[in-house]
Design an enzyme around this catalytic site. Structure first.
Site, PDB file in Angstrom:
ATOM      1  CG  ASP A   1      -7.191   5.634  -2.074  1.00  9.50           C
ATOM      2  OD1 ASP A   1      -8.376   6.013  -2.122  1.00  9.50           O
ATOM      3  OD2 ASP A   1      -6.658   5.222  -1.033  1.00  9.50           O
TER       4      ASP A   1
ATOM      5  CG  ASP B   1      -2.258   0.718   0.927  1.00  9.60           C
ATOM      6  OD1 ASP B   1      -2.262   1.952   1.100  1.00  9.60           O
ATOM      7  OD2 ASP B   1      -3.270   0.090   0.549  1.00  9.60           O
TER       8      ASP B   1
ATOM      9  CB  CYS C   1      -9.651   2.650  -3.131  1.00 10.31           C
ATOM     10  SG  CYS C   1      -9.567   3.149  -1.396  1.00 10.31           S
TER      11      CYS C   1
ATOM     12  CG  ASP D   1     -10.806   3.852   4.359  1.00 10.79           C
ATOM     13  OD1 ASP D   1     -10.474   3.045   3.470  1.00 10.79           O
ATOM     14  OD2 ASP D   1     -10.461   5.045   4.351  1.00 10.79           O
TER      15      ASP D   1
END
Length: 694
Positions: free
Chosen positions: A449, A337, A495, A517
């Site tokens: 994201d 990540d 995301c 989340d």
């Protein structure tokens, strides 16, 4: 397919159980005729022959009956189309022609109109019982045409009393919560003015009068757009309901069309079902698996994501150690990540510089990716391409590449700014950065994201700066399409700080979405229940993380409960495996192995919501062929209160089914699973039940 009357002015689209009909009058007024149970073309022509209802003074004979109401003339409902050309505003269209065209996406019906050089085309396509609608507006003759509003469709519901409106609302870490309330006179508006789909509402509504989970009529509409959007549900004075929706939140302007330019709206899809909310959900799921989600026939792998284990404090050695533990419990995809690139040691720097941090990955990502592949797993990374930190090489070189208003402060949220993706130079930079990244290391998966909303959405020097709201999303779609074409083996996850960008538009370009989340297994039951109203388990990412849940609420839950809750979608693991005991790792391996056995049924099966997550016991059931899986979670139990039995659905009443856990055999028509009473023992407990037809 579309049936057309001999006079070419009545059209009927039909699916397996439903039909949709419309009619053009001699005055070129396009009227809605029918949306509901399947009818014949003769039925539609009979409806077209009937007169419009009588109307009182100060009311319009068209309101509530038009297929696509435009601004101008005797209309007072919300217009789907608002156009300004020169000093003239509104539309006075004339019918030109219709045509149909088949293709890989199915037969498409097109109705073409013209307003003094402004061409408007209404598009229709039936996929199963889902009607896809969208609109194209083209400037063919004017110096400039300003699109103030161009919605994808207006849906007209039949006269009913007591309409109820269901929607999905929420906020960060509490997305997709289902609420149902009576629809009162006037308008109910949901949407987003944030530049992305948003955590606050999913672009879906459903209306019914008396439907249950498995019985009754349900009308649903879902918009495929990943930017700002609006859906307006209006209860009109004559008891009719109209639903209008499209890109953009207000009517301040979408685009400026130069001669020869056109705008095509996103798809606004509609579904009628007489199978209650469950039947509607299963139809939506089947539609998305067949026509929206890429490679939906491929089951998604079990993943491990490093974020909650390590946050920004990462290194190649540390990630490799986590990868070995993840492989040991059966994980199939290892994802690094945030924190692998640029000067990214916190959220204050590095966004925009998409090259590996030389201190953390001195030889790039390839050595770690090779280790991960050597362990039998795929390799993935996290990116946030649409954002930039002011503390980055990119921003220092191109401060004008962000959205900003001249003379105003540049608002920072999460220490970052939004790149103006509507700019062609920004698009090309991101393409070069991401293509180089995916070409330079064996990367199989990208978590994409989007961690902040639009605030200072300006574009100094651009003649029509508000176009960035639409063009940002169109550029995002084009970039994803280009990357997928160049790297067809790479899967993408959408995301946005959790579930802030989930809609049919982004789902047509990504393989799964990050639901929230919030990874607390109890909270996720309600989030996943709402999500399932419209989207299939095949795209719903769900993680097992540490207990207590230090990220949110400190709740303690068993590993069993955490796994069963997350197995309702695409299973992932996000805990710090270096802190798990040998016993926990062994148990996790057993759960992962079990999930792999039931994965085809969960990700591709028909979903039945047996009990909502509002009481002591919640349960979902999946059916695929002869296989059935039930995931049951006990949230709370009073002393002496028995665990209720479950009546399963979707099974053959004449067949027999054997429970693989107990060996009991049941008839499909009256199946009550009493084994739950001994399998569930206390609060926050859970169980997986598998049955096979024999």
């Amino acid at each position: 397919m579309a049936d057309i009357a001999e006079n070419g002015r009545t059209w009927l689209l039909s699916g397996p159980t439903s039909s949709y009909a419309l009619h053009l009058t001699d005055a070129d007024e396009l009227l809605h005729l029918h949306w509901g149970p399947r009818i014949t073309l003769a039925d539609a022509e009979a409806l077209a022959a009937g007169p419009l209802p009588a109307y009182w003074p100060f009311e319009s004979p068209l309101d509530g009956h038009e297929e696509y109401p435009v601004e101008g003339g005797p209309r007072f409902v919300r217009p789907a189309l608002s156009v300004r050309s020169g000093e003239r505003r509104g539309t006075e269209w004339r019918f030109v022609t219709h045509d149909t065209e088949g293709g890989a996406g199915g037969e498409e019906l097109r109705l073409r109109f013209d307003d003094d050089g402004i061409a408007v085309t209404l598009h229709y396509r039936m996929r199963g019982d889902v009607v896809e609608r969208w609109v194209t507006v083209e400037n063919g003759a004017h110096a400039r045409v300003e699109l103030l509003r161009a919605d994808a469709a207006t849906w007209t519901l039949p006269d009913r009393e007591g309409w109820r409106l269901s929607q999905l609302h929420g906020r960060w870490a509490a997305e997709s919560l289902l609420t149902t309330a009576p629809l009162t006179h006037g308008e109910k508006i949901i949407g987003s003015r944030r530049g992305h789909t948003g955590h606050q509402h999913l672009p879906w509504v459903a209306l019914d009068t008396d439907a249950t989970e498995e019985r009754g009529e349900v009308y649903g509409c879902a918009l495929g757009w990943s930017g700002s959007w609006r859906i307006a549900v209006a209860q009109l004075p004559d008891a009719r309901v109209q639903i209008t929706g499209g890109a953009g939140y207000d009517d301040s302007g979408l685009l400026l069309l130069q001669p020869g330019e056109s705008y095509t709206t996103p798809v606004f899809a509609g579904l009628w079902s007489d199978g209650g909310f469950g039947g509607a959900s299963r139809a939506w799921h089947a539609y998305q698996r067949a026509h929206v989600v890429p490679d939906a026939e491929r089951d998604r792998p079990v993943l491990f994501n490093s974020w909650e284990a390590t946050t920004f404090d990462i290194s190649e050695e540390q990630q490799a150690a986590l990868a070995r533990l993840a492989a040991g419990i059966g994980v199939e995809l290892f994802v690094v990540d945030d924190g692998w690139f640029g000067a990214r040691t916190s959220d204050r720097a590095g966004l925009g510089d998409w090259t590996p941090n030389p201190d953390r990955f001195p030889h790039g990502l390839k050595p770690l990716a090779d280790q991960v592949h050597g362990l039998g797993m795929q390799f993935g990374i996290w990116v946030e391409p649409e954002m930039v930190n002011p503390d980055s090489d990119l921003y220092r070189a191109h401060p004008d590449w962000v959205q900003y208003q001249m003379g105003r402060n540049r608002t920072e949220l999460r220490n970052q700014l939004v790149l103006n993706l509507a700019r062609e130079d920004v698009q090309e930079y991101l393409w070069e950065q991401l293509d180089t990244l995916l070409s330079g290391a064996p990367i199989d998966y990208v978590k994409w994201d989007f961690n902040r909303c639009f605030t200072d959405a300006g574009w100094p020097g651009e003649p029509y700066p508000q176009r960035l709201w639409v063009d940002h999303v169109r550029a995002l779609y084009a970039l994803l399409d280009r990357l997928r074409a160049a790297h067809p083996h790479v899967a993408f996850e959408s995301c946005s700080g959790g579930g802030g960008r989930i809609d049919l538009g982004v789902l047509s370009r990504t393989d799964q979405v990050w639901t929230s989340d919030n990874t607390d297994p109890l909270d996720r039951l309600a989030i996943q229940h709402g999500f399932s109203q419209i989207h299939p388990a095949r795209v719903m990412a769900a993680w097992v993380t540490d207990s207590p849940n230090a990220q949110l609420n400190g709740r303690v839950s068993s590993l069993r409960f955490r796994f069963v809750s997350a197995m309702a979608g695409v299973l992932g693991v996000g805990g710090d495996l270096t802190e798990w005991t040998a016993e926990e790792l062994a148990e996790a391996g057993e759960w992962v192995s079990l999930y792999k056995e039931i994965r085809p049924v969960v990700q591709r099966g028909d979903l039945y919501r047996l009990r909502p997550p509002t009481g002591g016991l919640s349960a979902v059931q999946y059916v695929l062929g002869d296989e059935t899986v039930v995931l049951a979670c006990l949230q709370a139990q009073h002393y002496g209160e028995p665990v209720p039995a479950l009546r399963l659905r979707g099974l053959d009443p004449a067949a027999r089914y054997e429970c693989r856990e107990t060996g009991e055999v049941h008839r499909g028509a009256v199946l009550l699973h009493h084994g739950l009473r001994t399998g569930l023992t206390g609060d926050l407990d859970a169980r997986v039940v598998r049955l096979r037809r024999i």
